[in-house]
Design a protein around this motif. Structure first.
Motif, mmCIF file in Angstrom:
data_model
loop_
_atom_site.group_PDB
_atom_site.id
_atom_site.type_symbol
_atom_site.label_atom_id
_atom_site.label_comp_id
_atom_site.label_asym_id
_atom_site.label_seq_id
_atom_site.Cartn_x
_atom_site.Cartn_y
_atom_site.Cartn_z
ATOM 1 N N VAL A 138 -6.978 -1.685 -1.604
ATOM 2 C CA VAL A 138 -6.680 -0.311 -1.213
ATOM 3 C C VAL A 138 -5.394 0.131 -1.911
ATOM 4 O O VAL A 138 -4.336 -0.465 -1.727
ATOM 5 C CB VAL A 138 -6.539 -0.174 0.319
ATOM 6 N N TRP A 139 -5.499 1.184 -2.717
ATOM 7 C CA TRP A 139 -4.322 1.709 -3.438
ATOM 8 C C TRP A 139 -3.361 2.405 -2.487
ATOM 9 O O TRP A 139 -2.150 2.245 -2.582
ATOM 10 C CB TRP A 139 -4.777 2.685 -4.525
ATOM 11 N N GLY A 140 -3.920 3.220 -1.589
ATOM 12 C CA GLY A 140 -3.053 3.959 -0.695
ATOM 13 C C GLY A 140 -3.838 4.688 0.376
ATOM 14 O O GLY A 140 -5.066 4.766 0.349
ATOM 15 N N ARG B 6 -11.737 -3.028 -8.154
ATOM 16 C CA ARG B 6 -11.395 -1.636 -8.439
ATOM 17 C C ARG B 6 -10.557 -1.066 -7.296
ATOM 18 O O ARG B 6 -10.891 -1.238 -6.117
ATOM 19 C CB ARG B 6 -12.672 -0.817 -8.605
ATOM 20 N N PRO B 7 -9.458 -0.368 -7.616
ATOM 21 C CA PRO B 7 -8.658 0.222 -6.542
ATOM 22 C C PRO B 7 -9.426 1.317 -5.802
ATOM 23 O O PRO B 7 -10.182 2.087 -6.403
ATOM 24 C CB PRO B 7 -7.437 0.798 -7.271
ATOM 25 N N VAL B 8 -9.235 1.350 -4.495
ATOM 26 C CA VAL B 8 -9.853 2.363 -3.633
ATOM 27 C C VAL B 8 -8.727 3.138 -2.949
ATOM 28 O O VAL B 8 -7.827 2.547 -2.354
ATOM 29 C CB VAL B 8 -10.774 1.732 -2.572
ATOM 30 N N LEU C 42 -6.406 -1.287 6.070
ATOM 31 C CA LEU C 42 -5.560 -2.261 5.384
ATOM 32 C C LEU C 42 -6.098 -3.678 5.502
ATOM 33 O O LEU C 42 -5.550 -4.601 4.893
ATOM 34 C CB LEU C 42 -4.129 -2.197 5.926
ATOM 35 N N ASP C 43 -7.185 -3.838 6.250
ATOM 36 C CA ASP C 43 -7.867 -5.123 6.301
ATOM 37 C C ASP C 43 -8.945 -5.212 5.223
ATOM 38 O O ASP C 43 -9.741 -6.140 5.202
ATOM 39 C CB ASP C 43 -8.481 -5.330 7.691
ATOM 40 N N VAL D 242 0.833 -1.183 0.000
ATOM 41 C CA VAL D 242 0.000 0.000 0.000
ATOM 42 C C VAL D 242 0.879 1.248 0.000
ATOM 43 O O VAL D 242 1.979 1.262 0.547
ATOM 44 C CB VAL D 242 -0.943 -0.032 1.212
ATOM 45 N N ARG D 243 0.380 2.320 -0.628
ATOM 46 C CA ARG D 243 1.079 3.601 -0.657
ATOM 47 C C ARG D 243 0.696 4.418 0.564
ATOM 48 O O ARG D 243 -0.459 4.411 1.001
ATOM 49 C CB ARG D 243 0.700 4.374 -1.929
ATOM 50 N N PHE D 244 1.653 5.171 1.106
ATOM 51 C CA PHE D 244 1.389 6.063 2.221
ATOM 52 C C PHE D 244 1.847 7.460 1.864
ATOM 53 O O PHE D 244 2.969 7.650 1.405
ATOM 54 C CB PHE D 244 2.107 5.598 3.496
ATOM 55 N N GLY D 245 0.974 8.431 2.089
ATOM 56 C CA GLY D 245 1.317 9.798 1.756
ATOM 57 C C GLY D 245 0.594 10.791 2.633
ATOM 58 O O GLY D 245 -0.087 10.436 3.602
#
Length: 414
Positions: free
Chosen positions: A293-295, A257-259, A288-289, A9-12
């Motif tokens: 999830v894209w990020g 589909r990415p969320v 994250l469960d 997963v991406r974190f920003g």
């Protein structure tokens, strides 16, 4: 496409400049921006979401200021030097309780920002221009149309530009095409605040959010009645972002589909400063469960300076970092999570709550509604619920694609 075990997963962070807030575009200081980006990168984050102010960049319908576009590119290049990718929100629009609309859409020039042909053509050219300026930058993720633009289309906005669902969809389609024309192949999306999921008369609908654009954006704020009803440590509060992710997946045509959890934060006093770290860890763990999830992009990078007036009180303290760049407990918590970079392979959620297909009944999904409260009860029992539209509740292929083996009605949850 489904994620593979190698995906992480991406974190920003949503970048809020420490000097001048988003008014920094009026006195752009690249050295100050670089210092802010250094502090964000030091947290171990990998991307930022950036907010041009629409009337600063396009003060006249036929004038997109070249210098402002150059400054945006310079910011993106400075981010790249620090290993940060950049998503750009175009139409600002609305930020932290303030509206920023160009004079050519207001008062003597009042025109509906979603349906007036000249206004929409100007928006499309603006978005196309920003996207094209960044199209060749490897660290450019893509465009978000704007920040929660749906708040301009209905109450409780004090002066909305009212439209129909059909007009909202036509507008979204048009401006997303403009982004793709400017930067083909990038991740372009739109983002609404939670009225799109919860408010019966909101013309921007869950189906639009979950089907148009390259990903579904979720903006999760527990000051919407969730924390007031369930408390700062309530299951519904700590799982609100996860709930919105799962609700979005009910409406998506693509089961994978990415969320993008594009906005989430710890608003005081509902989440006191001393509880921000625990809320951050619980919220991200629950998100994250969820599959696909894209990020996670936290709101926000830096606190708003107390020298600036008239913000709602909660807006001053949402940063991962203080206004002078010191890491706050919530920032340290997110940094720890980002450092782990665990493989992202949550188990399927096998039990799904049924959600009505009629967007005029979406208040059942809002805090206090039957779907929302049933989800919270199931989560408290450790069930890990998903959501499915009523029209798909008997669709064996759809259920199998999502790993759902049991479907329950909200009224069946004790």
């Amino acid at each position: 496409m489904p994620r593979t075990p190698s995906d992480v997963v991406r974190f920003g962070a949503n970048y809020t400049p420490s000097q001048g807030w988003f008014h920094h575009w009026l006195d752009f200081d690249l050295d100050a921006v670089r210092a802010d980006l250094d502090s964000i990168a030091a947290l171990g984050l990998d991307h930022i979401r950036v907010f041009p102010i629409w009337p600063y960049f396009q003060p006249n319908r036929t004038l997109i200021r070249p210098r402002a576009v150059e400054q945006l590119v310079a910011l993106a290049d400075a981010a790249a030097e620090r290993g940060l990718d950049v998503n750009v929100d175009g139409l600002q629009g609305h930020l932290s309780s303030f509206d920023f609309l160009p004079a050519w859409t207001q008062t003597w020039h009042r025109r509906n920002i979603f349906t007036d042909p000249d206004v929409v053509a100007g928006q499309a050219e603006y978005l196309r221009t920003l996207a094209a300026a960044l199209a060749d930058r490897p660290n450019f993720i893509g465009m978000t149309i704007g920040n929660e633009v749906n708040q301009f289309s209905a109450g409780p906005h004090p002066d909305p530009d009212r439209i129909t669902e059909e007009q909202a969809e036509a507008w979204l389609t048009r401006v997303l095409v403009a982004c793709e024309e400017g930067a083909p192949g990038k991740l372009h999306l739109h983002a609404e605040y939670d009225a799109a999921w919860y408010q019966d008369d909101q013309p921007f609908t869950p189906a639009q959010a979950a089907r148009l654009g390259g990903a579904t954006a979720v903006h999760s704020w527990v000051f919407n009645g969730t924390a007031q009803r369930h408390g700062r440590e309530g299951v519904a509060t700590e799982h609100h972002a996860a709930y919105m992710i799962e609700l979005s997946k009910a409406w998506a045509d693509d089961p994978h589909r990415p969320v993008w959890l594009q906005e989430v934060g710890a608003p005081a006093p509902l989440i006191p400063a001393e509880h921000a770290a625990a809320f951050t860890e619980a919220t991200v763990a629950a998100a994250l469960d969820c599959a696909d999830v894209w990020g996670v992009t936290w709101w926000c990078s830096h606190d708003v300076s107390r020298s600036l007036a008239d913000f709602p009180e909660l807006e001053y303290s949402l940063g991962l970092l203080s206004n002078d760049g010191k890491v706050k407990p919530g920032g340290a918590a997110l940094a720890r999570i980002a450092k782990e970079r665990r493989e992202y392979v949550p188990a399927p959620r096998t039990t799904a709550l049924v959600v009505d297909d009629d967007p005029r009944k979406r208040s059942a999904c809002a805090p206090g509604g039957a779907v929302f409260e049933a989800f919270a009860r199931l989560a408290a029992d450790g069930v890990r619920p998903a959501a499915v539209l009523a029209g798909r509740a008997a669709d064996a292929e759809h259920l199998a694609a999502r790993g759902i083996t049991e479907v329950v009605l909200p009224g069946e949850v004790g």
